[in-house]
Design an enzyme around this catalytic site. Structure first.
Site, mmCIF file in Angstrom:
data_model
loop_
_atom_site.group_PDB
_atom_site.id
_atom_site.type_symbol
_atom_site.label_atom_id
_atom_site.label_comp_id
_atom_site.label_asym_id
_atom_site.label_seq_id
_atom_site.Cartn_x
_atom_site.Cartn_y
_atom_site.Cartn_z
ATOM 1 N N GLU A 41 0.843 -1.201 0.000
ATOM 2 C CA GLU A 41 0.000 0.000 0.000
ATOM 3 C C GLU A 41 0.881 1.255 0.000
ATOM 4 O O GLU A 41 1.868 1.329 0.738
ATOM 5 C CB GLU A 41 -0.864 -0.013 1.272
ATOM 6 C CG GLU A 41 -1.725 1.220 1.449
ATOM 7 C CD GLU A 41 -2.459 1.238 2.803
ATOM 8 O OE1 GLU A 41 -2.267 0.298 3.613
ATOM 9 O OE2 GLU A 41 -3.210 2.195 3.042
ATOM 10 N N LYS A 103 -9.017 1.954 -1.701
ATOM 11 C CA LYS A 103 -9.139 1.543 -0.306
ATOM 12 C C LYS A 103 -10.478 1.989 0.289
ATOM 13 O O LYS A 103 -10.926 3.117 0.055
ATOM 14 C CB LYS A 103 -7.995 2.137 0.531
ATOM 15 C CG LYS A 103 -7.998 1.640 1.974
ATOM 16 C CD LYS A 103 -6.728 2.063 2.721
ATOM 17 C CE LYS A 103 -6.706 1.458 4.124
ATOM 18 N NZ LYS A 103 -5.481 1.811 4.854
ATOM 19 N N CYS A 128 -7.226 -5.622 -3.167
ATOM 20 C CA CYS A 128 -7.788 -4.633 -2.245
ATOM 21 C C CYS A 128 -6.668 -4.123 -1.339
ATOM 22 O O CYS A 128 -5.557 -4.640 -1.372
ATOM 23 C CB CYS A 128 -8.922 -5.229 -1.412
ATOM 24 S SG CYS A 128 -8.376 -6.440 -0.212
ATOM 25 N N GLY A 265 21.138 10.349 28.126
ATOM 26 C CA GLY A 265 21.477 10.414 29.529
ATOM 27 C C GLY A 265 21.375 9.021 30.127
ATOM 28 O O GLY A 265 20.366 8.345 29.940
ATOM 29 N N SER A 267 21.277 7.018 33.569
ATOM 30 C CA SER A 267 21.048 7.318 34.989
ATOM 31 C C SER A 267 21.393 6.159 35.907
ATOM 32 O O SER A 267 21.456 6.325 37.118
ATOM 33 C CB SER A 267 19.567 7.652 35.190
ATOM 34 O OG SER A 267 18.781 6.488 34.968
ATOM 35 N N ASP A 271 15.196 2.289 32.292
ATOM 36 C CA ASP A 271 14.730 2.932 31.053
ATOM 37 C C ASP A 271 15.899 3.336 30.161
ATOM 38 O O ASP A 271 15.936 3.021 28.970
ATOM 39 C CB ASP A 271 13.894 4.184 31.372
ATOM 40 C CG ASP A 271 12.633 3.847 32.149
ATOM 41 O OD1 ASP A 271 12.246 2.662 32.196
ATOM 42 O OD2 ASP A 271 12.036 4.780 32.726
ATOM 43 N N SER A 272 16.867 4.055 30.767
ATOM 44 C CA SER A 272 17.992 4.504 29.950
ATOM 45 C C SER A 272 18.888 3.327 29.570
ATOM 46 O O SER A 272 19.499 3.334 28.500
ATOM 47 C CB SER A 272 18.792 5.603 30.666
ATOM 48 O OG SER A 272 19.237 5.181 31.930
ATOM 49 N N ASN A 348 12.482 19.685 39.057
ATOM 50 C CA ASN A 348 12.476 19.883 37.606
ATOM 51 C C ASN A 348 13.750 20.568 37.127
ATOM 52 O O ASN A 348 14.262 20.274 36.046
ATOM 53 C CB ASN A 348 11.265 20.735 37.196
ATOM 54 C CG ASN A 348 9.975 19.934 37.219
ATOM 55 O OD1 ASN A 348 9.984 18.710 37.106
ATOM 56 N ND2 ASN A 348 8.858 20.623 37.385
ATOM 57 N N GLU A 377 5.257 6.540 32.681
ATOM 58 C CA GLU A 377 5.619 7.899 33.096
ATOM 59 C C GLU A 377 4.933 8.952 32.244
ATOM 60 O O GLU A 377 4.425 9.955 32.740
ATOM 61 C CB GLU A 377 7.126 8.131 32.916
ATOM 62 C CG GLU A 377 8.015 7.406 33.871
ATOM 63 C CD GLU A 377 9.498 7.548 33.478
ATOM 64 O OE1 GLU A 377 10.334 7.026 34.244
ATOM 65 O OE2 GLU A 377 9.811 8.148 32.429
ATOM 66 N N LYS A 483 1.870 17.871 28.374
ATOM 67 C CA LYS A 483 3.256 17.392 28.256
ATOM 68 C C LYS A 483 3.424 16.513 27.026
ATOM 69 O O LYS A 483 4.404 16.627 26.286
ATOM 70 C CB LYS A 483 3.649 16.586 29.500
ATOM 71 C CG LYS A 483 3.787 17.406 30.761
ATOM 72 C CD LYS A 483 4.382 16.564 31.895
ATOM 73 C CE LYS A 483 4.387 17.364 33.193
ATOM 74 N NZ LYS A 483 4.944 16.594 34.318
#
Lengths: 511, 511
Positions: A41, A103, A128, A265, A267, A271-272, A348, A377, A483
């Site tokens: 497509e 489509k 299709c 970053g 830490s 996550d990082s 912050n 988060e 945010k």
């Protein structure tokens, strides 16, 4: 008839690149004895191109390129393109250009295309574009009316957890039910966070899968729909699928936007760590730089974990302590903040100093800053705008924290990459003494369940009933919309991802 | 029949608030002897509510509230609401609830509503929801078939330069052409940057405007369509309309999101000066704080202008020099940047220090940080992410720099607010010695013309032909899309605003 399924990776708006790719795969198809080559497509304009589909000059350039292809290609081709105001399937054969199908549209696509009704057949096959199970059934009925032996289903479906299994089962069942051969031709590659997952396949009218393409990679496969041919489809663990989607999502964003260096970053947290390893797997350790930015309250364990992570993965680790600059900012603000108690503003501030340092590195060395916030988060707003939210690509922004650990475990099962110590400690933002995520948020497995419920509520399928805790979290999610509006792009992993939901910021319905 | 046109300001998603507003205005209408009260499009759920229109529980809550209103209101009412999957006009009379018309949909609305065909008449009037000139003509023909004497056109049209004049002329001409009375009932108030502009009016079948409501304010007007009644419509200067839209856009964002204090960086330049004055006019000088953040290269004139501006407007001015913190950052980065030449990274660093200071103030005092970038900068990318782009609301983000001076002049014609010296100097970002905007950008009148052309190209009306300079600017605009994705919300001022265009970030069609 032997058909070639060309699972290609295109770039939105780059007609020349996409056209060259089509030529390359058409030539390969012919070389391998195929009588027809089929492309996904919107493979000529590129998928997920947004309002480019509104630009007359762009649309005209696509149609012009189809004419050129029609003259030059020496094998009949079926491809997806914008054409005559439609998201169309085009048949090209010796200069002949024929739209075979438009489509059936849903949702935002109606902004771009007309969605007129068209489905034709040529040489025993009909076509299709995939638009959902109900619409596919409609196309199958039409194909039966047209006495087509084969239905070519073009697609550019983005990955989300479970989509591959769902689609394979659905299409295979339809092939058997309607006693028709089906080829599912999916695009592959990422565009602004949508990772088309590939996994194209051909299933014959007996319901046997005859050929199957790779997931998350370009591929060229062949099918001639001979009965009793059957390949074994290997089940891919979901954690691997998610991991591969994350790698391709980041990789294609970088490659298609010209980035060669990467920074984040580090830490000492999970996550990082996962983000760093994804980047290493995508680009090689030599192109990834981690920056550890301790404050006075950063623990020794955070430093040890950050160092161990980078050592294990051969990633260069720089250290920039933020204490002096934090003090300088506090000094700048001391007059103005005099007599007001310390609060989230100071938390912050630390996060934003890190954001500024990382962006300075990014600007100086033209390195893509990778944001490592997770979905839990970002949904709840437990993140700092211009701080840990800063960056060019939010690698794991749609990965729930409770699932993140499973993905890390899977990655470690391939080769050790994320230190055990990183995965075993309690999550903390380390922006004040003894801070823990659990001070502000419910346990992640509970939180993630509620976020799922929030996202699902926009599916509009049924009415929802909420507990008091759920109402609170729903409100938290609505309040954090401002945010999310300022976040970088990131890889979609879930069917109803928060980035897909157009929540108003000014919103009186905070439930 | 005397009808009341209730031009109300609603909040997206706040059914209770909106319903209370409807009751209030219905009671006022009855008290003034009206036999029917008419409310704008989507006045019950609120307009521009995005994916809230997909949530079953929200839609059900709206329909439930309609039932309550039907029982309680003691005057027949026509109002706009989501209803049965449609963007509908509902007639309420003594417990009776009847959908009279469904909106003819375009673009993204098709994601939310079905758009089935419906237009009925009751008591000699017929209804529709405004959806463009062509669709209005369709509704007028239908109204004629239904032998309606009056067409009620509900709307929630956002402001852009010229829209008021266009619509008044269009609708007035139609009333005369079709020899039918028309009431145009528009919403008023801002939602996430879309400023519904009000200016509702009633025009009788002779083409005379009988009654006309205020622009940018709630209002209640009456019409009974007696021929030969005529009010004189006063022309509002465009600069005033733009200024008022900017004030209301900011004000409603703040009020509806609970902000009472406001902060911005004051540089001595025209952008921040205009933004400060808009905030003062919206909230009073006592609620606005300007922060002047000089570096070593900030000129005396910048300081004098910043001080003069705040003095003229009684705005509190704080000063935070950034030199020390800039030095601290450079020191933090000295090892890593050693041997690499000074470039845009250092310029951005200064801008980001200012962003961090402003956000610290915003967090500490719960003050909305107002971003003061103009459309010319934001289009061309001449702005720093997390620096001057940081904030909660981008007040003048859709105001072209070349038009900004005209708006300032108009504001000064009401009362002196923006120092002459601010308006007369050459624009500069003051991030390096002797820097001028004109070093990096074409003159603003030329740049703004090219940006218009870029935005218009997405209207899809005609093919465009570009000069070499235009191609370069088009590319610049495409390349800056990643910055615009991370911008705060801001007030729409132009028909095709860049925020309305869904440009892909990864984009091979950079022209």
């Amino acid at each position: 008839m032997k058909i070639a399924i060309a699972q290609i990776n295109t770039i939105a708006g780059d007609i020349k690149f996409n056209s060259a790719k089509i030529r390359e795969y058409a030539a390969l198809a012919k070389k391998n004895g195929a009588e027809l080559a089929v492309f996904p497509e919107l493979s000529l304009p590129g998928g997920f191109a947004g309002d480019l589909y509104l630009r007359k000059d762009f649309l005209k350039a696509c149609e012009k390129e189809i004419s050129v292809l029609a003259k030059e290609l020496d094998i009949p081709v079926v491809l997806g393109s914008s054409f005559g105001g439609e998201n169309a399937v085009i048949y090209i054969d010796k200069g002949r250009i024929e739209p075979l199908s438009f489509k059936i549209l849903f949702g935002r696509e109606k902004k771009y295309f007309n969605g007129n009704d068209l489905q034709m057949s040529v040489k025993g096959f009909s076509c299709c574009i995939y638009s959902g199970a109900k619409e596919l059934e409609q196309s199958l009925k039409k194909a039966a009316e047209l006495q087509a032996e084969t239905l070519l289903v073009l697609a550019n479906e983005p990955f989300y957890i479970g989509v591959n299994e769902e689609l394979t089962e659905e299409i295979t069942a339809y092939a058997e039910k309607f006693s028709i051969n089906i080829a599912f031709i999916n695009g592959v590659g990422a565009q602004d966070g949508f990772v088309s997952f590939g996994s194209s396949f051909a299933v014959n009218k007996a319901g046997f899968i005859e050929a199957s393409a790779k997931q998350f990679e370009e591929d060229l496969i062949f099918a001639d729909f001979v009965l009793n041919t059957k390949v074994q489809i290997e089940e891919i663990p979901m954690e691997k699928q998610v991991y591969d989607a994350l790698v391709l999502g980041l990789k294609d964003y970088a490659v298609k936007n010209g980035f060669k260096k990467f920074v984040l970053g580090v830490s000492g947290g999970a996550d990082s760590a996962l983000t760093a390893v994804i980047a290493k797997d995508a680009f090689g350790a030599e192109n990834v730089t981690g920056i550890f930015m301790p404050s006075d309250i950063t623990s020794k364990r955070s430093r040890d974990d950050a160092e161990l992570l980078c050592k294990m993965n051969n990633i260069k680790l720089l250290e920039i302590p933020i204490s002096k600059t934090f003090k300088s900012f506090k000094n700048d603000l001391s007059e103005i903040f005099k007599g007001v108690k310390i609060d989230v503003a100071e938390e912050n501030l630390q996060s934003r100093i890190r954001g500024v340092l990382l962006m300075a590195y990014s600007n100086k060395f033209n390195a893509l800053l990778m944001t490592s916030g997770n979905r839990s988060e970002i949904a709840s707003g437990y993140c700092t705008l211009y701080g840990d939210c800063a960056g060019g690509y939010a690698v794991i922004c749609d990965l729930p924290k409770s699932y993140l650990y499973k993905v890390c475990d899977w990655r470690n099962s391939v080769s050790k990459a994320i230190p055990k110590s990183v995965l075993e400690k309690e999550p903390t933002a380390e922006l004040r003494e003894n801070q823990k995520d659990s001070d502000s948020l419910p346990p992640y497995d509970i939180l993630d369940g509620i976020i799922d419920k929030f996202a699902d509520s926009f599916e509009g399928k049924e009415e929802i009933v909420l507990s008091e805790e759920e109402k609170q979290i729903f409100k938290m999610i609505s309040l954090a919309e401002y945010k999310r509006r300022q976040l970088p792009l990131g890889t979609k992993l879930l069917k109803y991802s928060l980035k897909d939901i157009q929540l108003p910021v000014t919103n009186g319905y905070k439930q």
